[in-house]
Design a protein around this motif. Structure first.
Motif, PDB file in Angstrom:
ATOM      1  N   SER A 185       0.848  -1.179   0.000  1.00  0.00           N
ATOM      2  CA  SER A 185       0.000   0.000   0.000  1.00  0.00           C
ATOM      3  C   SER A 185       0.885   1.231   0.000  1.00  0.00           C
ATOM      4  N   LEU A 186       0.389   2.284  -0.609  1.00  0.00           N
ATOM      5  CA  LEU A 186       1.170   3.521  -0.622  1.00  0.00           C
ATOM      6  C   LEU A 186       0.919   4.360   0.616  1.00  0.00           C
ATOM      7  N   ASP A 187      -0.283   4.205   1.209  1.00  0.00           N
ATOM      8  CA  ASP A 187      -0.613   5.128   2.298  1.00  0.00           C
ATOM      9  C   ASP A 187      -1.098   4.433   3.568  1.00  0.00           C
ATOM     10  N   VAL A 188      -2.263   3.849   3.534  1.00  0.00           N
ATOM     11  CA  VAL A 188      -2.823   3.262   4.757  1.00  0.00           C
ATOM     12  C   VAL A 188      -3.123   1.788   4.512  1.00  0.00           C
ATOM     13  N   LEU A 189      -3.701   1.137   5.508  1.00  0.00           N
ATOM     14  CA  LEU A 189      -4.057  -0.266   5.355  1.00  0.00           C
ATOM     15  C   LEU A 189      -5.257  -0.403   4.409  1.00  0.00           C
ATOM     16  N   HIS A 190      -5.162  -1.341   3.503  1.00  0.00           N
ATOM     17  CA  HIS A 190      -6.314  -1.726   2.684  1.00  0.00           C
ATOM     18  C   HIS A 190      -6.367  -3.248   2.699  1.00  0.00           C
ATOM     19  N   ASN A 191      -7.293  -3.822   1.944  1.00  0.00           N
ATOM     20  CA  ASN A 191      -7.366  -5.284   1.874  1.00  0.00           C
ATOM     21  C   ASN A 191      -7.973  -5.680   0.552  1.00  0.00           C
ATOM     22  N   PHE A 192      -7.255  -6.509  -0.189  1.00  0.00           N
ATOM     23  CA  PHE A 192      -7.666  -6.899  -1.539  1.00  0.00           C
ATOM     24  C   PHE A 192      -8.522  -8.153  -1.451  1.00  0.00           C
ATOM     25  N   TYR A 193      -9.844  -7.966  -1.563  1.00  0.00           N
ATOM     26  CA  TYR A 193     -10.757  -9.078  -1.278  1.00  0.00           C
ATOM     27  C   TYR A 193     -11.720  -9.290  -2.425  1.00  0.00           C
ATOM     28  N   ILE A 194     -11.759 -10.497  -2.920  1.00  0.00           N
ATOM     29  CA  ILE A 194     -12.785 -10.879  -3.887  1.00  0.00           C
ATOM     30  C   ILE A 194     -13.552 -12.042  -3.263  1.00  0.00           C
ATOM     31  N   LYS A 217     -12.640 -20.400 -12.452  1.00  0.00           N
ATOM     32  CA  LYS A 217     -13.824 -20.149 -13.306  1.00  0.00           C
ATOM     33  C   LYS A 217     -13.619 -18.822 -13.987  1.00  0.00           C
ATOM     34  N   THR A 218     -13.918 -18.784 -15.292  1.00  0.00           N
ATOM     35  CA  THR A 218     -13.819 -17.480 -15.952  1.00  0.00           C
ATOM     36  C   THR A 218     -14.971 -16.613 -15.490  1.00  0.00           C
ATOM     37  N   GLY A 219     -14.750 -15.329 -15.640  1.00  0.00           N
ATOM     38  CA  GLY A 219     -15.831 -14.433 -15.249  1.00  0.00           C
ATOM     39  C   GLY A 219     -15.302 -13.110 -14.740  1.00  0.00           C
ATOM     40  N   GLU A 220     -16.218 -12.261 -14.353  1.00  0.00           N
ATOM     41  CA  GLU A 220     -15.862 -10.939 -13.855  1.00  0.00           C
ATOM     42  C   GLU A 220     -16.196 -10.899 -12.368  1.00  0.00           C
ATOM     43  N   TYR A 221     -15.221 -10.571 -11.544  1.00  0.00           N
ATOM     44  CA  TYR A 221     -15.415 -10.618 -10.089  1.00  0.00           C
ATOM     45  C   TYR A 221     -15.094  -9.268  -9.487  1.00  0.00           C
ATOM     46  N   GLU A 222     -16.000  -8.790  -8.652  1.00  0.00           N
ATOM     47  CA  GLU A 222     -15.815  -7.465  -8.082  1.00  0.00           C
ATOM     48  C   GLU A 222     -14.806  -7.497  -6.943  1.00  0.00           C
ATOM     49  N   ILE A 223     -13.956  -6.461  -6.900  1.00  0.00           N
ATOM     50  CA  ILE A 223     -12.992  -6.322  -5.810  1.00  0.00           C
ATOM     51  C   ILE A 223     -13.596  -5.424  -4.742  1.00  0.00           C
ATOM     52  N   LEU A 224     -13.541  -5.865  -3.482  1.00  0.00           N
ATOM     53  CA  LEU A 224     -14.060  -5.057  -2.382  1.00  0.00           C
ATOM     54  C   LEU A 224     -12.920  -4.800  -1.397  1.00  0.00           C
ATOM     55  N   CYS A 225     -12.644  -3.549  -1.113  1.00  0.00           N
ATOM     56  CA  CYS A 225     -11.626  -3.275  -0.110  1.00  0.00           C
ATOM     57  C   CYS A 225     -12.142  -3.726   1.248  1.00  0.00           C
ATOM     58  N   ALA A 226     -11.363  -4.513   1.959  1.00  0.00           N
ATOM     59  CA  ALA A 226     -11.869  -5.090   3.211  1.00  0.00           C
ATOM     60  C   ALA A 226     -11.054  -4.670   4.426  1.00  0.00           C
ATOM     61  N   GLU A 227     -10.495  -3.470   4.412  1.00  0.00           N
ATOM     62  CA  GLU A 227      -9.892  -2.937   5.637  1.00  0.00           C
ATOM     63  C   GLU A 227     -10.128  -1.444   5.619  1.00  0.00           C
ATOM     64  N   TYR A 228     -10.759  -0.946   6.652  1.00  0.00           N
ATOM     65  CA  TYR A 228     -11.184   0.454   6.665  1.00  0.00           C
ATOM     66  C   TYR A 228     -10.024   1.394   6.356  1.00  0.00           C
ATOM     67  N   CYS A 229     -10.225   2.272   5.375  1.00  0.00           N
ATOM     68  CA  CYS A 229      -9.130   3.119   4.919  1.00  0.00           C
ATOM     69  C   CYS A 229      -9.555   4.555   4.723  1.00  0.00           C
ATOM     70  N   GLY A 230     -10.594   4.998   5.432  1.00  0.00           N
ATOM     71  CA  GLY A 230     -10.970   6.396   5.279  1.00  0.00           C
ATOM     72  C   GLY A 230     -12.308   6.530   4.566  1.00  0.00           C
ATOM     73  N   THR A 231     -12.647   7.768   4.228  1.00  0.00           N
ATOM     74  CA  THR A 231     -13.991   8.019   3.732  1.00  0.00           C
ATOM     75  C   THR A 231     -14.283   7.378   2.387  1.00  0.00           C
ATOM     76  N   GLY A 232     -13.267   7.005   1.661  1.00  0.00           N
ATOM     77  CA  GLY A 232     -13.516   6.385   0.355  1.00  0.00           C
ATOM     78  C   GLY A 232     -13.484   4.877   0.372  1.00  0.00           C
ATOM     79  N   HIS A 233     -13.447   4.324   1.565  1.00  0.00           N
ATOM     80  CA  HIS A 233     -13.266   2.877   1.726  1.00  0.00           C
ATOM     81  C   HIS A 233     -14.288   2.082   0.940  1.00  0.00           C
ATOM     82  N   TYR A 234     -15.550   2.505   0.997  1.00  0.00           N
ATOM     83  CA  TYR A 234     -16.622   1.735   0.371  1.00  0.00           C
ATOM     84  C   TYR A 234     -16.605   1.881  -1.142  1.00  0.00           C
TER      85      TYR A 234
END
Lengths: 277, 211, 608
Positions: A185-194, A217-234
């Motif tokens: 990470s460049l700044d704070v904690l994040h979490n790369f979660y699919i 499985k082929t397909g398109e999978y959404e990435i969700l940040c799973a460690e609170y990282c500020g107001t843009g976390h969601y």
């Protein structure tokens, strides 16, 4: 009587909800189906305990409800029973822990042939880097980050030139190829979660963390940040596209390497300098 | 400190509902340890402080392995302060011995000396801070600096806390009627606390010197 | 500080302004009795009701303050649920305000409500009474500890009004984000939070000193440790945990404050933020997590252990049966307390720490399930062959068992490291900790208040309102958190302001709405409860002495409710454990602790 029934109904209701619930995990799209199996085992063992304890409690509430002529039993302890219950519980715990630790051991043992992918997290998005033909990711440092070198790649490191930079929210992966995700990470904690891959790990500034999986499985999978990282976390999203061989090669061919990007940037600079004359 | 029947396994294995046990229990005077409440209180505080200092030390040990660690230079004033602290402990010990023998007039003087020395220690520590600030060594300059200021600050706050109780005990000694038992206890406990802070200082100072 | 060894002065106490039934003991104290504790007798209104040194008053002060700040925490949760359930309709919360609500709600509920209520509230009121002491051992320090708590609460509230608002870093306050501009309140709000927590720790150390030493050294004659009610064992062990665990929070707070205010790098590594490299470097965010959770895990047991102890007594009294397996219950409390210090990194499985730690902590975490399970079995076995009154305290105890077993079991999921991988930071975790730490201990809090309210006020709470309160709270809270686990299985992460056009998470919409509606209903019911508390104080049905026919000492004071000094002229003498219900060989249904054997007619004696 009434009370006992309501309690029993709550337990039964919980069981019904569990089996009827439309809210359940999505089918696993990676090799980590073992995690699902471990969860199912845990459900059986702990579910049995939950149901047994609570139904027994409901029964007692009904069977031993207050009667003026009833005399409660006086029993400070029952060593045999307590002993047996202790051992039974320990057995149950071991039954859950042992398989869990076996799968965990697999989780932290990255296969030799795993394809390395770097995921760079920042507030609030994702960038990626692939190792290029030499199979090695170049070294990076936060000190070196600037507009021309957004990843902070060390120019002196020979491995960095052919690294492929994906400055896009979407990452493509080849199906059935084990991937080691190296996270920073460049700044704070994040979490790369699919969720469909089941795996996750925090990204940290200053350290490289990792996990591995094989997309199945082929397909398109959404990435969700799973460690609170500020107001843009969601809003820190992206997609992982799992492609078959052909589609993956197509996508890879369109990506830019570090060397080419440097050339492009310096090329631009030259143009600007010339036009000023 | 003698503990009464204090094997925790035996204690928690008693069967309080049995008649034979009840007969023994009826004679119990309601205390688990043969310690006064105040002494137990001081010991508890020392345990809590030990946890605080230990955690700081663990953080220090973890942090000092990182490449940006630059050890601070040692000012000789710190050694002086250490000697002051050692001397203070001796004086306090003497004060306790005197008060044990009910020689309160002499004990008074020693207690005053303790107070003076402790204030000197605090002043000395502040002078060391000033020395570093003048050199441009701020807390934010370097992690070793940060820990130095942190260690000395927390230790200093503990010393100030001790001074509050020292103050109470000493002013009581100057009044006409004070409870003899209470004063003896207060002096003893303050002394123990001072020795504790001395040991803490040895460990912190030693750690910083070694790294 | 008053001390027990008062060099043989005979205590003379002036007649105080409390009820005049306490006559000064000017006559001889029996030789075998230890000298009585010197108490401070308040004379003015201020020293009697405000700056009061009587632990009973201090306990009520803690409870009222904790409840008040808890209501603020509750209202914050309504805001959050409205946003989550109906994001378009209730768009008054932006992301920043949402995260501030999340943070303050969490911190208030865990620390300022639950910990303060169990230790400061119940501990202060019940410990001296149940162990047979006149008051806590250091009453002045005890009083100061309450005022420190109040100041800590006020500092916390102040953070709502500073520029930038309160911190929105999540109750776990992880660096680097807690002190960086992407997080709300990262300038002043976080500092006030850290200061408030530090003050809280200092205050609770003062209080903890009192609770521990009173239990160890100030019990009355005949009160051995193994004759203490489990309530005291729970609160006592929790206090020991608090004394050893709060320092870790204190250390973490100090270092984070320094990182924020003067630019040290205890927790801050090299960071490139918002387009520039920051001055920090070399610190470790994981160090903060270790310190925080070294405090944080014992903290949940600091909340849970008093609940365990209290519920044991509630079940026992209202089922008219001795607690089953008292010795194992004591052992379980002590072992859980000890083990709680070696499980902390199960909160850090996916933190990027050394993966080999996962093996160790998963093992210790699952081991701690064994003594906990034993306690559950023992509670249920106490009901077996009892004579169960379905009073409101009993109802809440039953509600506790269901919610605690549910919450504890989901803990087994999360404790098993590999299962935590998909589930961590999802709603599964949120559901787990609310169930096991919010609902279950809260059931005990409510049950305990219905149980001891007559002792404190001399009146009963309204029983009809109480039953409504129980059913709505229990069924409603279960309906909120049980389905929430399934959102976690889908993978919906926690601390999300909204689902933000996620094609993946749209399935959760219906469930979110249901949960919000249930949460609002349960939330409003608590106002009904508060109404009950305040009105019953002066117009509730008067309670006879010892209405529940309990054995423990708090019900056997000369005055009912107990007054300053608790036990009148002479301290009680204890002759038995507190669980003598339906003792074979005696026709008495219950035998209080201070009844000597000579006064218990046995069947044999009756035959003669």
């Amino acid at each position: 009587m009434f009370v006992a029934i309501i309690f029993a109904l709550i337990i039964v209701g919980s069981i019904v909800f569990h089996f009827w619930s439309p809210w359940w995990w999505t089918p696993v799209a990676s090799n980590w189906g073992n995690i699902d199996d471990t969860i199912i085992l845990t459900f059986w063992v702990t579910g049995a305990v939950f149901v047994a304890v609570c139904l027994f409690m409901s029964y007692c509430v009904w069977a031993y409800r207050y009667r003026p002529d009833r005399k409660a039993e006086y029993k400070p302890e029952d060593k045999k029973l307590e002993f047996r219950l202790t051992w039974l519980t320990t057995l149950g715990v071991v039954a859950l822990l042992a398989p869990g630790l076996v799968v965990w051991n697999k989780y932290i043992s990255v296969p030799e042939n795993a394809f390395k992918v770097e995921v760079v997290a920042y507030q609030w998005g994702w960038n990626y880097r692939l190792p290029g033909n030499d199979g090695v990711l170049g070294k990076t440092s936060v000190d070196l980050i600037n507009d021309e070198n957004p990843y902070g790649l060390d120019l002196k490191d020979p491995n960095s030139k052919d690294d492929i930079l994906v400055m896009d929210a979407d990452l493509h992966l080849k199906i059935n190829q084990p991937v080691k995700i190296e996270l920073r990470s460049l700044d704070v904690l994040h979490n790369f979660y699919i969720p469909q891959f089941r795996a996750k790990m925090d990204t940290l500034p200053g350290i490289i963390s990792f996990y591995w999986f094989t997309p199945e499985k082929t397909g398109e999978y959404e990435i969700l940040c799973a460690e609170y990282c500020g107001t843009g976390h969601y809003a820190m999203r992206g997609y992982v596209q799992v492609d078959d061989e052909k589609d993956y090669s197509n996508w890879l061919a369109k990506q830019i390497s570090f060397e080419k990007m440097l050339a492009k940037n310096s090329g631009k600079k030259l143009l600007v300098a010339e036009s000023k004359n | 400190m003698r503990k009464k029947e204090f094997n925790i396994f035996k204690l928690l294995s008693e069967k309080p509902w049995e008649e034979s046990q009840a007969a023994i229990d009826n004679e119990h005077d309601g205390k688990t340890l043969t310690l006064s409440k105040a002494k137990l209180g001081v010991r508890t505080i020392m345990v809590v402080s030990t946890v605080i200092f230990s955690l700081f030390i663990v953080s220090y040990s973890d942090r000092m392995l990182v490449h940006d660690w630059r050890s601070l230079s040692e000012p000789w004033l710190l050694w002086i302060n250490t000697i002051i602290l050692i001397f203070t402990s001796f004086v306090f010990h003497k004060a306790k011995i005197l008060s044990d023998k009910n020689e309160f007039e002499k004990a008074k003087n020693y207690l005053l000396l303790v107070g003076f020395l402790t204030f000197a220690f605090i002043t000395g520590q502040l002078l060391v801070w000033q020395h570093y600030v003048n050199l441009g060594q701020y807390a934010s300059t370097n992690p070793a600096n940060a820990f130095f200021y942190l260690f000395t600050a927390i230790h200093g706050v503990h010393v100030l806390g001790g001074l509050f109780f020292w103050g109470r005990a000493t002013t009581k000694l100057f009044t006409k009627n004070f409870s003899v038992l209470k004063i003896k206890q207060a002096i003893e406990l303050c002394a123990i606390y001072w020795h504790f802070l001395l040991i803490v200082w040895f460990i912190l100072f030693g750690l910083m010197i070694a790294t | 500080m008053s001390d027990e060894y008062t060099d043989n002065k005979i205590e003379t106490k002036s007649a105080d302004s409390s009820s005049g039934s306490y006559a000064p003991p000017t006559e001889n104290i029996p030789a075998k009795e230890a000298p009585d504790q010197e108490l401070y007798h308040a004379k003015s209104f201020w020293t009697k009701w405000v700056f009061c040194q009587d632990a009973k008053v201090i306990g009520v002060q803690y409870a009222l303050t904790a409840t008040a700040i808890g209501m603020i925490g509750l209202i914050l949760s309504w805001g959050m649920r409205l946003q989550l359930g109906f994001p378009e309709t209730f768009s008054f919360l932006g992301p920043a305000t949402y995260y501030q609500s999340v943070t303050m709600h969490g911190m208030i509920m865990v620390i300022y409500l639950l910990t303060a209520l169990f230790l400061g509230g119940f501990g202060n009121y019940l410990i001296p009474l149940m162990v047979g002491a006149r008051d806590m051992v250091f009453p002045y320090v005890n009083m100061v500890s309450y005022w420190m708590f109040l100041v800590a609460v006020l500092v916390l509230i102040a953070s709502f009004f500073v520029p930038g608002g309160p911190t929105g870093a999540g109750w776990t306050l992880y660096p680097p984000q807690a002190i960086m501009p992407g997080t709300p309140g990262s300038e002043m709000g976080i500092v006030l939070m850290l200061v408030s927590l530090s003050l809280f720790v200092i205050g609770f150390t003062m209080g903890g000193l009192n609770y521990v030493i009173t239990v160890l050294q100030a019990r009355t004659r005949g009160m051995t440790l193994m004759r203490m009610p489990l309530t005291i064992w729970g609160i006592f062990t929790a206090t020991v945990l608090a004394l050893l665990a709060f320092p870790a929070l204190f250390v973490a707070c100090i270092m984070m404050t320094l990182d924020n205010l003067i630019g040290t790098s205890f927790f801050m590594p090299e960071i490139f933020s918002m387009g520039e490299k920051l001055e920090y470097g070399g610190g470790s965010p994981i160090l903060f997590q270790h310190l925080f959770w070294f405090f944080g895990h014992p903290e949940v047991y600091i909340v849970a252990l008093p609940a365990f102890g209290i519920v044991s007594d509630l079940i026992s009294v209202h089922a008219r049966k001795n607690i089953f397996g008292y010795r194992m219950m004591v052992w379980a409390i002590v072992i859980i307390g000890a083990l709680s210090f070696i499980v902390w990194a199960h909160h850090m499985y996916v933190s990027g720490m050394n993966p080999w730690f996962g093996f160790f902590f998963a093992t210790t975490t699952l081991i701690i399930a064994v003594p906990t399970a034993i306690k559950v079995y023992n509670w249920v076995l106490t009901l077996w062959r009892g004579n169960i009154h379905l009073t409101i305290p009993m109802l809440f105890s039953l509600g506790f068992i269901v919610t605690f077993v549910n919450g504890g079991i989901t803990g087994l999921f999360l404790g098993n490291v590999i299962i935590d991988v998909p589930l961590s930071d999802t709603y599964f975790v949120v559901a787990h900790f609310h169930m096991v730490m919010g609902i279950a201990p809260l059931m005990v809090v409510f049950g305990a208040i219905y149980h001891w309210y007559p002792l404190i006020t001399g009146r009963h709470l309204n029983q009809t309102l109480g039953k409504i309160h129980f059913w709505i709270t229990f069924v409603g809270a279960y309906a909120i958190y049980f389905p929430m686990h399934y959102l976690g299985f889908i993978g919906v992460p926690r601390r999300y302001f909204e689902m933000y056009d996620s094609p993946y998470m749209t399935t959760g919409v219906g469930l979110n709405q249901f949960i919000t509606v249930a949460a609002l209903i349960v939330g409003f019911t608590q106002i009904l409860f508060l109404y009950n508390i305040f009105t019953s104080w002066y117009k509730g049905e008067k309670s006879e002495r010892n209405p529940w026919k309990a054995n423990s000492l708090e019900w056997h004071t000369p005055d009912y409710p107990p007054t300053h000094g608790n036990f009148g002229k002479e301290l009680p003498v204890v002759y038995r454990w507190p669980y003598d219900f339906s003792v074979p060989g005696s026709d008495k249904e219950y035998i209080p602790q201070d009844v000597p054997p000579s006064q218990v007619p046995t069947a044999k004696a009756e035959q003669t």
